[in-house]
Design an enzyme around this catalytic site. Structure first.
Site, PDB file in Angstrom:
ATOM      1  N   ASP A   8     -49.209   9.768  43.504  1.00 49.23           N
ATOM      2  CA  ASP A   8     -48.591   8.476  43.234  1.00 49.23           C
ATOM      3  C   ASP A   8     -49.729   7.568  42.721  1.00 49.23           C
ATOM      4  O   ASP A   8     -50.912   7.896  42.902  1.00 49.23           O
ATOM      5  CB  ASP A   8     -48.010   7.958  44.560  1.00 49.23           C
ATOM      6  CG  ASP A   8     -47.540   6.534  44.484  1.00 49.23           C
ATOM      7  OD1 ASP A   8     -46.747   6.224  43.587  1.00 49.23           O
ATOM      8  OD2 ASP A   8     -47.970   5.719  45.331  1.00 49.23           O
ATOM      9  N   ASP A  10     -49.733   3.486  42.564  1.00 44.85           N
ATOM     10  CA  ASP A  10     -49.927   2.248  43.327  1.00 44.85           C
ATOM     11  C   ASP A  10     -50.058   2.573  44.815  1.00 44.85           C
ATOM     12  O   ASP A  10     -49.133   3.112  45.416  1.00 44.85           O
ATOM     13  CB  ASP A  10     -48.727   1.304  43.124  1.00 44.85           C
ATOM     14  CG  ASP A  10     -48.639   0.785  41.693  1.00 44.85           C
ATOM     15  OD1 ASP A  10     -49.658   0.830  40.983  1.00 44.85           O
ATOM     16  OD2 ASP A  10     -47.557   0.326  41.287  1.00 44.85           O
TER      17      ASP A  10
END
Ligand code: B16
Ligand code: MG
Length: 216
Positions: A8, A10
């Site tokens: 991922d 953020d």
């Protein structure tokens, strides 16, 4: 056997939650209400449109589709002012050595983010070329906890979900990975105990540490 790592963005590679928070708060304040950092936690991994819906609900404000579109655009313009100032100093500690070691170990690397700004951020911090595939918010339609983003990533890397570890900081991201049949590693954060393994971050961590802990 694990063949690939999907990250991922953020909250895993960089801490952009603080910039999302400032920009969303600015928008909320312009509408006459505020929300807390604890509420902001609920927006992690959630798409821009869905985040706006939640924030308007918290403020008890109703807006038409067109007004919501305009608010989301305004928030994104503010958000981009912050992210366009980012550089490699914002990469979270330990991430680059971890990527280097994973690549050296022959693992395929992918990125799976809900953010439509993911590619711009990766360019800002100099990591865009490190991933064999980048699936961002422009390339998938179903938000986490739907596993679509990671399924597209695995497919682009040519691996099955069962051969892939997903690194996620958001509860909904871990849910998405598990729903898709991936091995989920929770990074930092709270409410990640349903992940197969939780790490505080990448400092002093090697891919081998992860693979050994997952197989024990
Ligand atoms: P954008 P991730 C997510 O990224 C963020 O966690 C979430 O807070 C944000 O609303 C979402 O991206 C959409 O971002 O407005 O830039 O398209 O954690 O999935 O990398
Ligand atoms: Mg995240």
């Amino acid at each position: 056997m694990i063949q690939a790592f999907i990250f991922d963005l953020d909250g895993v590679i960089v801490d952009t939650a603080k910039y999302h928070f400032i920009a969303w708060r600015r928008m909320a304040n312009s509408l006459g209400f505020d929300f807390t950092e604890a509420q902001n936690e609920q927006l992690k991994g959630v798409s821009r449109k869905e985040s706006l819906g939640l924030i308007l609900e918290w403020g008890g404000v109703a807006k038409s589709e067109a007004e919501q579109e305009a608010l989301a655009t305004q928030k994104n313009e503010w958000y981009r002012e912050y992210i366009l100032q980012m550089d490699e100093s914002e990469i979270l500690e330990g991430v680059v050595p971890f990527l280097d070691a994973a690549e050296a170990a022959g693992l395929k690397l992918g990125l799976g983010s809900s953010s439509k700004n993911a590619t711009a951020i990766l360019q800002q911090i100099g990591l865009a070329s490190r991933f064999g595939t980048i699936i961002d918010g422009n390339k998938h339609t179903r938000s986490k906890p739907d596993p679509e983003v990671f399924q597209l990533g695995a497919s682009a890397l040519g691996v099955a979900p069962s051969e892939c570890v997903v690194f996620e900081d958001a509860e909904k991201g871990v849910d998405a990975a598990i729903a898709g049949g991936f091995t989920a590693v929770g990074v930092g954060g709270e409410n990640l105990s349903h992940a197969h393994m939780v790490i505080p971050g990448f400092q002093s961590l090697t891919p081998q540490d992860v693979l050994v802990r997952l197989s024990s």
